[in-house]
Motif scaffolding. Structure first.
Motif, PDB file in Angstrom:
ATOM      1  N   MET A 256     -18.247  25.787 -11.313  1.00  0.00           N
ATOM      2  CA  MET A 256     -16.892  26.323 -11.435  1.00  0.00           C
ATOM      3  C   MET A 256     -16.249  25.943 -12.767  1.00  0.00           C
ATOM      4  SD  MET A 256     -15.414  26.276  -7.501  1.00  0.00           S
ATOM      5  CE  MET A 256     -14.650  24.724  -7.678  1.00  0.00           C
ATOM      6  N   MET A 257     -16.499  24.731 -13.249  1.00  0.00           N
ATOM      7  CA  MET A 257     -15.925  24.305 -14.528  1.00  0.00           C
ATOM      8  C   MET A 257     -16.537  25.094 -15.686  1.00  0.00           C
ATOM      9  SD  MET A 257     -13.520  22.103 -14.062  1.00  0.00           S
ATOM     10  CE  MET A 257     -13.319  21.264 -15.623  1.00  0.00           C
ATOM     11  N   GLU A 258     -17.810  25.460 -15.590  1.00  0.00           N
ATOM     12  CA  GLU A 258     -18.462  26.217 -16.659  1.00  0.00           C
ATOM     13  C   GLU A 258     -18.147  27.709 -16.577  1.00  0.00           C
ATOM     14  OE1 GLU A 258     -22.644  25.402 -16.539  1.00  0.00           O
ATOM     15  OE2 GLU A 258     -22.368  23.308 -17.113  1.00  0.00           O
ATOM     16  N   ALA A 259     -18.268  28.279 -15.408  1.00  0.00           N
ATOM     17  CA  ALA A 259     -18.163  29.732 -15.259  1.00  0.00           C
ATOM     18  C   ALA A 259     -16.750  30.234 -14.958  1.00  0.00           C
ATOM     19  CB  ALA A 259     -19.114  30.207 -14.159  1.00  0.00           C
ATOM     20  N   HIS A 260     -15.909  29.402 -14.376  1.00  0.00           N
ATOM     21  CA  HIS A 260     -14.602  29.872 -13.896  1.00  0.00           C
ATOM     22  C   HIS A 260     -13.459  28.946 -14.301  1.00  0.00           C
ATOM     23  CE1 HIS A 260     -17.076  32.541 -11.525  1.00  0.00           C
ATOM     24  NE2 HIS A 260     -17.592  31.527 -10.845  1.00  0.00           N
ATOM     25  N   HIS A 261     -13.558  28.295 -15.466  1.00  0.00           N
ATOM     26  CA  HIS A 261     -12.533  27.327 -15.863  1.00  0.00           C
ATOM     27  C   HIS A 261     -11.148  27.961 -15.925  1.00  0.00           C
ATOM     28  CE1 HIS A 261     -10.233  24.495 -18.318  1.00  0.00           C
ATOM     29  NE2 HIS A 261     -10.991  23.592 -17.726  1.00  0.00           N
ATOM     30  N   GLY A 262     -11.036  29.155 -16.459  1.00  0.00           N
ATOM     31  CA  GLY A 262      -9.742  29.827 -16.540  1.00  0.00           C
ATOM     32  C   GLY A 262      -9.146  30.095 -15.167  1.00  0.00           C
TER      33      GLY A 262
ATOM     34  N   LEU B 146       3.264  19.237 -12.753  1.00  0.00           N
ATOM     35  CA  LEU B 146       1.958  19.786 -13.112  1.00  0.00           C
ATOM     36  C   LEU B 146       1.469  19.227 -14.445  1.00  0.00           C
ATOM     37  CD1 LEU B 146       2.588  23.500 -12.143  1.00  0.00           C
ATOM     38  CD2 LEU B 146       1.152  21.870 -10.939  1.00  0.00           C
ATOM     39  N   TYR B 147       0.242  18.746 -14.438  1.00  0.00           N
ATOM     40  CA  TYR B 147      -0.418  18.262 -15.642  1.00  0.00           C
ATOM     41  C   TYR B 147      -1.863  18.758 -15.632  1.00  0.00           C
ATOM     42  CZ  TYR B 147       3.243  14.683 -16.143  1.00  0.00           C
ATOM     43  OH  TYR B 147       4.425  14.028 -16.294  1.00  0.00           O
ATOM     44  N   ALA B 148      -2.429  19.010 -16.807  1.00  0.00           N
ATOM     45  CA  ALA B 148      -3.845  19.342 -16.923  1.00  0.00           C
ATOM     46  C   ALA B 148      -4.662  18.060 -17.059  1.00  0.00           C
ATOM     47  CB  ALA B 148      -4.096  20.247 -18.116  1.00  0.00           C
ATOM     48  N   LYS B 149      -4.050  17.034 -17.648  1.00  0.00           N
ATOM     49  CA  LYS B 149      -4.689  15.719 -17.785  1.00  0.00           C
ATOM     50  C   LYS B 149      -3.699  14.672 -17.295  1.00  0.00           C
ATOM     51  CE  LYS B 149      -8.099  16.540 -21.242  1.00  0.00           C
ATOM     52  NZ  LYS B 149      -9.333  16.389 -20.581  1.00  0.00           N
ATOM     53  N   CYS B 150      -4.206  13.638 -16.647  1.00  0.00           N
ATOM     54  CA  CYS B 150      -3.358  12.576 -16.139  1.00  0.00           C
ATOM     55  C   CYS B 150      -2.709  11.844 -17.322  1.00  0.00           C
ATOM     56  CB  CYS B 150      -4.182  11.592 -15.311  1.00  0.00           C
ATOM     57  SG  CYS B 150      -3.233  10.167 -14.727  1.00  0.00           S
ATOM     58  N   PRO B 151      -1.383  11.683 -17.304  1.00  0.00           N
ATOM     59  CA  PRO B 151      -0.722  10.979 -18.398  1.00  0.00           C
ATOM     60  C   PRO B 151      -1.044   9.476 -18.418  1.00  0.00           C
ATOM     61  CG  PRO B 151       0.877  11.631 -16.732  1.00  0.00           C
ATOM     62  CD  PRO B 151      -0.436  12.220 -16.341  1.00  0.00           C
TER      63      PRO B 151
ATOM     64  N   ILE C 132      -7.811  19.339 -13.793  1.00  0.00           N
ATOM     65  CA  ILE C 132      -8.383  20.634 -13.404  1.00  0.00           C
ATOM     66  C   ILE C 132      -9.693  20.370 -12.662  1.00  0.00           C
ATOM     67  CG2 ILE C 132      -9.171  22.891 -14.202  1.00  0.00           C
ATOM     68  CD1 ILE C 132      -6.134  22.205 -14.739  1.00  0.00           C
ATOM     69  N   GLU C 133     -10.507  19.458 -13.186  1.00  0.00           N
ATOM     70  CA  GLU C 133     -11.758  19.096 -12.514  1.00  0.00           C
ATOM     71  C   GLU C 133     -11.482  18.416 -11.174  1.00  0.00           C
ATOM     72  OE1 GLU C 133     -15.773  16.402 -13.087  1.00  0.00           O
ATOM     73  OE2 GLU C 133     -14.533  16.811 -14.832  1.00  0.00           O
ATOM     74  N   GLN C 134     -10.465  17.581 -11.125  1.00  0.00           N
ATOM     75  CA  GLN C 134     -10.118  16.913  -9.864  1.00  0.00           C
ATOM     76  C   GLN C 134      -9.662  17.937  -8.823  1.00  0.00           C
ATOM     77  OE1 GLN C 134     -10.797  13.732  -9.277  1.00  0.00           O
ATOM     78  NE2 GLN C 134     -11.541  13.578 -11.375  1.00  0.00           N
ATOM     79  N   TYR C 135      -8.907  18.944  -9.254  1.00  0.00           N
ATOM     80  CA  TYR C 135      -8.519  20.030  -8.347  1.00  0.00           C
ATOM     81  C   TYR C 135      -9.761  20.778  -7.866  1.00  0.00           C
ATOM     82  CZ  TYR C 135      -6.782  24.482  -6.675  1.00  0.00           C
ATOM     83  OH  TYR C 135      -6.559  25.590  -5.885  1.00  0.00           O
ATOM     84  N   ALA C 136     -10.711  21.032  -8.783  1.00  0.00           N
ATOM     85  CA  ALA C 136     -11.951  21.724  -8.412  1.00  0.00           C
ATOM     86  C   ALA C 136     -12.707  20.923  -7.373  1.00  0.00           C
ATOM     87  CB  ALA C 136     -12.824  21.957  -9.644  1.00  0.00           C
ATOM     88  N   ARG C 137     -12.754  19.601  -7.497  1.00  0.00           N
ATOM     89  CA  ARG C 137     -13.430  18.739  -6.518  1.00  0.00           C
ATOM     90  C   ARG C 137     -12.751  18.851  -5.153  1.00  0.00           C
ATOM     91  NH1 ARG C 137     -17.335  16.080  -7.813  1.00  0.00           N
ATOM     92  NH2 ARG C 137     -17.902  15.693  -9.946  1.00  0.00           N
ATOM     93  N   LYS C 138     -11.440  18.864  -5.154  1.00  0.00           N
ATOM     94  CA  LYS C 138     -10.675  18.975  -3.903  1.00  0.00           C
ATOM     95  C   LYS C 138     -10.988  20.311  -3.204  1.00  0.00           C
ATOM     96  CE  LYS C 138      -5.890  19.443  -2.438  1.00  0.00           C
ATOM     97  NZ  LYS C 138      -4.504  19.482  -2.888  1.00  0.00           N
ATOM     98  N   VAL C 139     -10.996  21.386  -3.964  1.00  0.00           N
ATOM     99  CA  VAL C 139     -11.268  22.711  -3.404  1.00  0.00           C
ATOM    100  C   VAL C 139     -12.721  22.835  -2.969  1.00  0.00           C
ATOM    101  CG1 VAL C 139     -11.383  25.179  -3.949  1.00  0.00           C
ATOM    102  CG2 VAL C 139      -9.415  23.847  -4.658  1.00  0.00           C
ATOM    103  N   ALA C 140     -13.631  22.365  -3.821  1.00  0.00           N
ATOM    104  CA  ALA C 140     -15.077  22.494  -3.542  1.00  0.00           C
ATOM    105  C   ALA C 140     -15.460  21.791  -2.251  1.00  0.00           C
ATOM    106  CB  ALA C 140     -15.890  21.949  -4.705  1.00  0.00           C
ATOM    107  N   ALA C 141     -14.818  20.669  -1.953  1.00  0.00           N
ATOM    108  CA  ALA C 141     -15.134  19.932  -0.732  1.00  0.00           C
ATOM    109  C   ALA C 141     -14.931  20.800   0.515  1.00  0.00           C
ATOM    110  CB  ALA C 141     -14.289  18.666  -0.644  1.00  0.00           C
ATOM    111  N   GLY C 142     -13.999  21.727   0.451  1.00  0.00           N
ATOM    112  CA  GLY C 142     -13.753  22.628   1.573  1.00  0.00           C
ATOM    113  C   GLY C 142     -14.764  23.760   1.686  1.00  0.00           C
ATOM    114  N   TYR C 143     -15.557  23.972   0.651  1.00  0.00           N
ATOM    115  CA  TYR C 143     -16.530  25.063   0.638  1.00  0.00           C
ATOM    116  C   TYR C 143     -17.968  24.570   0.724  1.00  0.00           C
ATOM    117  CZ  TYR C 143     -12.864  28.395  -0.389  1.00  0.00           C
ATOM    118  OH  TYR C 143     -11.751  29.192  -0.305  1.00  0.00           O
TER     119      TYR C 143
END
Length: 86
Positions: free
Chosen positions: A29-35, A61-66, A73-84
């Motif tokens: 998802m990070m390589e093919a669907h980052h946008g 909202l942040y793209a990187k943790c301050p 974005i990767e952390q969100y992907a991990r959260k979503v991927a766990a459900g799939y």
């Protein structure tokens, strides 16, 4: 054996266990669907309350943790991927 399904393109991924399947799915998802991920992660309804890497409160909202610089974005992907992954 665990299988993951990309929620964007419906491609399936097989791995020896759930964690490995999540890793494969996130990498794809990070390589093919980052946008697509960025667009989903930057919606208020999907906002992370705390950084999964360091635990710092985010509050907006942040793209990187301050605090630690983790890619949220990767952390969100991990959260979503766990459900799939089954």
């Amino acid at each position: 054996m665990a299988q993951g399904l990309c929620y964007v393109c419906n491609e399936t991924f097989a791995a020896k266990d759930k964690d490995a399947a999540v890793d494969k799915l996130v990498e794809h998802m990070m390589e093919a669907h980052h946008g697509w991920l960025w667009g989903d992660a930057m919606q208020t309804k999907n906002m992370l309350e705390k950084c999964p890497a360091c635990g710092a409160a985010l509050g907006k909202l942040y793209a990187k943790c301050p605090s630690c610089g983790a890619d949220l974005i990767e952390q969100y992907a991990r959260k979503v991927a766990a459900g799939y992954v089954h």
